[in-house]
Design a protein around this motif. Structure first.
Motif, PDB file in Angstrom:
ATOM      1  N   LYS A   1       0.830  -1.209   0.000  1.00 28.39           N
ATOM      2  CA  LYS A   1       0.000   0.000   0.000  1.00 28.39           C
ATOM      3  C   LYS A   1       0.862   1.255   0.000  1.00 28.39           C
ATOM      4  CE  LYS A   1      -3.992  -1.938   2.364  1.00 28.39           C
ATOM      5  NZ  LYS A   1      -4.700  -1.997   3.646  1.00 28.39           N
ATOM      6  N   ARG A   2       1.974   1.212   0.719  1.00 28.19           N
ATOM      7  CA  ARG A   2       2.880   2.362   0.755  1.00 28.19           C
ATOM      8  C   ARG A   2       3.582   2.527  -0.592  1.00 28.19           C
ATOM      9  NH1 ARG A   2       5.301   4.922   5.208  1.00 28.19           N
ATOM     10  NH2 ARG A   2       3.309   4.401   6.118  1.00 28.19           N
ATOM     11  N   ALA A   3       3.860   1.402  -1.273  1.00 31.55           N
ATOM     12  CA  ALA A   3       4.592   1.449  -2.536  1.00 31.55           C
ATOM     13  C   ALA A   3       3.729   1.913  -3.702  1.00 31.55           C
ATOM     14  CB  ALA A   3       5.192   0.074  -2.846  1.00 31.55           C
ATOM     15  N   MET A   4       2.496   1.451  -3.763  1.00 30.59           N
ATOM     16  CA  MET A   4       1.636   1.841  -4.889  1.00 30.59           C
ATOM     17  C   MET A   4       0.207   2.006  -4.410  1.00 30.59           C
ATOM     18  SD  MET A   4       1.139  -1.633  -7.147  1.00 30.59           S
ATOM     19  CE  MET A   4       2.784  -2.269  -6.963  1.00 30.59           C
ATOM     20  N   ASN A   5      -0.465   2.956  -5.030  1.00 31.64           N
ATOM     21  CA  ASN A   5      -1.854   3.166  -4.617  1.00 31.64           C
ATOM     22  C   ASN A   5      -2.746   2.091  -5.225  1.00 31.64           C
ATOM     23  OD1 ASN A   5      -2.509   3.971  -7.242  1.00 31.64           O
ATOM     24  ND2 ASN A   5      -2.566   6.146  -6.743  1.00 31.64           N
ATOM     25  N   THR A   6      -3.962   2.050  -4.754  1.00 38.66           N
ATOM     26  CA  THR A   6      -4.907   1.007  -5.168  1.00 38.66           C
ATOM     27  C   THR A   6      -5.187   1.060  -6.659  1.00 38.66           C
ATOM     28  OG1 THR A   6      -5.886   1.081  -2.970  1.00 38.66           O
ATOM     29  CG2 THR A   6      -7.188   0.029  -4.693  1.00 38.66           C
ATOM     30  N   SER A   7      -5.289   2.251  -7.219  1.00 39.25           N
ATOM     31  CA  SER A   7      -5.614   2.339  -8.649  1.00 39.25           C
ATOM     32  C   SER A   7      -4.498   1.760  -9.510  1.00 39.25           C
ATOM     33  CB  SER A   7      -5.937   3.778  -9.055  1.00 39.25           C
ATOM     34  OG  SER A   7      -4.811   4.609  -8.906  1.00 39.25           O
ATOM     35  N   LEU A   8      -3.236   1.971  -9.132  1.00 37.16           N
ATOM     36  CA  LEU A   8      -2.128   1.383  -9.894  1.00 37.16           C
ATOM     37  C   LEU A   8      -2.119  -0.129  -9.747  1.00 37.16           C
ATOM     38  CD1 LEU A   8       0.356   1.600 -11.690  1.00 37.16           C
ATOM     39  CD2 LEU A   8       1.723   2.006  -9.616  1.00 37.16           C
ATOM     40  N   ALA A   9      -2.335  -0.634  -8.536  1.00 40.12           N
ATOM     41  CA  ALA A   9      -2.379  -2.086  -8.321  1.00 40.12           C
ATOM     42  C   ALA A   9      -3.503  -2.704  -9.145  1.00 40.12           C
ATOM     43  CB  ALA A   9      -2.572  -2.392  -6.834  1.00 40.12           C
ATOM     44  N   ARG A  10      -4.658  -2.047  -9.170  1.00 37.09           N
ATOM     45  CA  ARG A  10      -5.786  -2.544  -9.971  1.00 37.09           C
ATOM     46  C   ARG A  10      -5.470  -2.493 -11.459  1.00 37.09           C
ATOM     47  NH1 ARG A  10     -10.509   0.579  -6.670  1.00 37.09           N
ATOM     48  NH2 ARG A  10     -10.708  -0.933  -4.979  1.00 37.09           N
ATOM     49  N   LEU A  11      -4.810  -1.427 -11.877  1.00 36.39           N
ATOM     50  CA  LEU A  11      -4.453  -1.287 -13.290  1.00 36.39           C
ATOM     51  C   LEU A  11      -3.524  -2.417 -13.722  1.00 36.39           C
ATOM     52  CD1 LEU A  11      -4.425   0.309 -15.952  1.00 36.39           C
ATOM     53  CD2 LEU A  11      -2.525   1.642 -15.006  1.00 36.39           C
ATOM     54  N   ILE A  12      -2.499  -2.686 -12.931  1.00 36.21           N
ATOM     55  CA  ILE A  12      -1.559  -3.762 -13.262  1.00 36.21           C
ATOM     56  C   ILE A  12      -2.281  -5.102 -13.311  1.00 36.21           C
ATOM     57  CG2 ILE A  12       0.448  -5.038 -12.417  1.00 36.21           C
ATOM     58  CD1 ILE A  12       1.474  -2.340 -11.310  1.00 36.21           C
ATOM     59  N   LYS A  13      -3.110  -5.357 -12.314  1.00 40.28           N
ATOM     60  CA  LYS A  13      -3.873  -6.607 -12.287  1.00 40.28           C
ATOM     61  C   LYS A  13      -4.782  -6.700 -13.503  1.00 40.28           C
ATOM     62  CE  LYS A  13      -7.585  -8.829  -9.758  1.00 40.28           C
ATOM     63  NZ  LYS A  13      -8.538  -8.679  -8.679  1.00 40.28           N
ATOM     64  N   SER A  14      -5.436  -5.607 -13.843  1.00 37.80           N
ATOM     65  CA  SER A  14      -6.355  -5.584 -14.974  1.00 37.80           C
ATOM     66  C   SER A  14      -5.630  -5.857 -16.289  1.00 37.80           C
ATOM     67  CB  SER A  14      -7.056  -4.223 -15.033  1.00 37.80           C
ATOM     68  OG  SER A  14      -7.817  -4.109 -16.195  1.00 37.80           O
ATOM     69  N   VAL A  15      -4.459  -5.275 -16.461  1.00 35.97           N
ATOM     70  CA  VAL A  15      -3.679  -5.484 -17.682  1.00 35.97           C
ATOM     71  C   VAL A  15      -3.307  -6.957 -17.817  1.00 35.97           C
ATOM     72  CG1 VAL A  15      -1.444  -5.015 -18.774  1.00 35.97           C
ATOM     73  CG2 VAL A  15      -2.814  -3.126 -17.872  1.00 35.97           C
ATOM     74  N   VAL A  16      -2.858  -7.556 -16.723  1.00 37.77           N
ATOM     75  CA  VAL A  16      -2.482  -8.976 -16.775  1.00 37.77           C
ATOM     76  C   VAL A  16      -3.706  -9.837 -17.074  1.00 37.77           C
ATOM     77  CG1 VAL A  16      -1.561 -10.923 -15.439  1.00 37.77           C
ATOM     78  CG2 VAL A  16      -0.483  -8.671 -15.255  1.00 37.77           C
ATOM     79  N   LEU A  17      -4.818  -9.581 -16.403  1.00 33.02           N
ATOM     80  CA  LEU A  17      -6.038 -10.362 -16.650  1.00 33.02           C
ATOM     81  C   LEU A  17      -6.493 -10.236 -18.105  1.00 33.02           C
ATOM     82  CD1 LEU A  17      -8.100  -9.606 -13.420  1.00 33.02           C
ATOM     83  CD2 LEU A  17      -7.152 -11.810 -14.093  1.00 33.02           C
ATOM     84  N   ASP A  18      -6.489  -9.006 -18.628  1.00 36.99           N
ATOM     85  CA  ASP A  18      -6.908  -8.795 -20.010  1.00 36.99           C
ATOM     86  C   ASP A  18      -5.968  -9.491 -20.987  1.00 36.99           C
ATOM     87  OD1 ASP A  18      -9.011  -7.299 -19.057  1.00 36.99           O
ATOM     88  OD2 ASP A  18      -8.135  -5.350 -19.592  1.00 36.99           O
ATOM     89  N   ALA A  19      -4.677  -9.433 -20.707  1.00 38.70           N
ATOM     90  CA  ALA A  19      -3.702 -10.087 -21.582  1.00 38.70           C
ATOM     91  C   ALA A  19      -3.895 -11.598 -21.585  1.00 38.70           C
ATOM     92  CB  ALA A  19      -2.282  -9.735 -21.141  1.00 38.70           C
TER      93      ALA A  19
END
Length: 167
Positions: free
Chosen positions: A107-125
């Motif tokens: 949580k300190r390293a990345m905000n929730t929106s970035l974590a969701r974005l990364i997860k979303s990109v991997v899921l979509d790929a």
């Protein structure tokens, strides 16, 4: 009457044994806490004496909120001193359990929106691949976790670790 006295003595000694057992357990736990505090103090002293770095959360722009910030941090962390400084900074986050500590660091390293974005990109790929398009989100998340878990073994990491252990 002597029989009653004997029973009273047995009853009293068994009642006294319970508090004594509890007191022993409390003393053991207190000793354990004292040892843990000593260990924490030693680690804090070691960190403070081994580095003149004063953690500044704004230095690294944390929490990251964009892919560009993540790429910038990646470049910054190629410098071993900067990597050490970020490690010290994130190490101060704390937590009561391993799960809690990992969550707090992320949580300190990345905000929730970035974590969701990364997860979303991997899921979509994963879903764009015809052979894996029907995979569930849960399956993919588990595999993301496993991939991160073994990241240190890739690109020669395992062989470098083996070399360090033999020397």
């Amino acid at each position: 009457m002597e029989n009653n006295t004997m029973e009273d003595t047995k009853s009293r000694s068994s009642r006294e044994a319970v508090p004594t057992a509890i007191a022993k357990e409390i003393l053991i736990q207190l000793d354990s806490i004292r040892q843990q505090q000593l260990l924490i103090l030693m680690q804090l002293l070691q960190i403070s004496s081994s580095s003149d770095f004063t953690p500044d959360p704004t230095h690294f722009g944390l929490p990251l909120s964009t892919i560009e910030e993540l790429q910038c941090l990646e470049e910054t962390l190629k410098n071993p001193e900067e990597k050490k400084n970020l490690t010290v900074l994130l190490g101060m986050v704390g937590g009561m359990t391993l799960k809690n500590t990992v969550g707090q660091v992320l949580k300190r390293a990345m905000n929730t929106s970035l974590a969701r974005l990364i997860k979303s990109v991997v899921l979509d790929a994963v879903r764009r691949n015809a052979l894996t398009k029907d995979s569930t989100e849960e399956e993919t998340e588990l595999l993301i976790t496993r991939c991160l878990q073994f990241a240190s073994d890739r690109d020669g990491g395992r062989s470098q670790r083996a070399k360090r252990q033999t020397t």
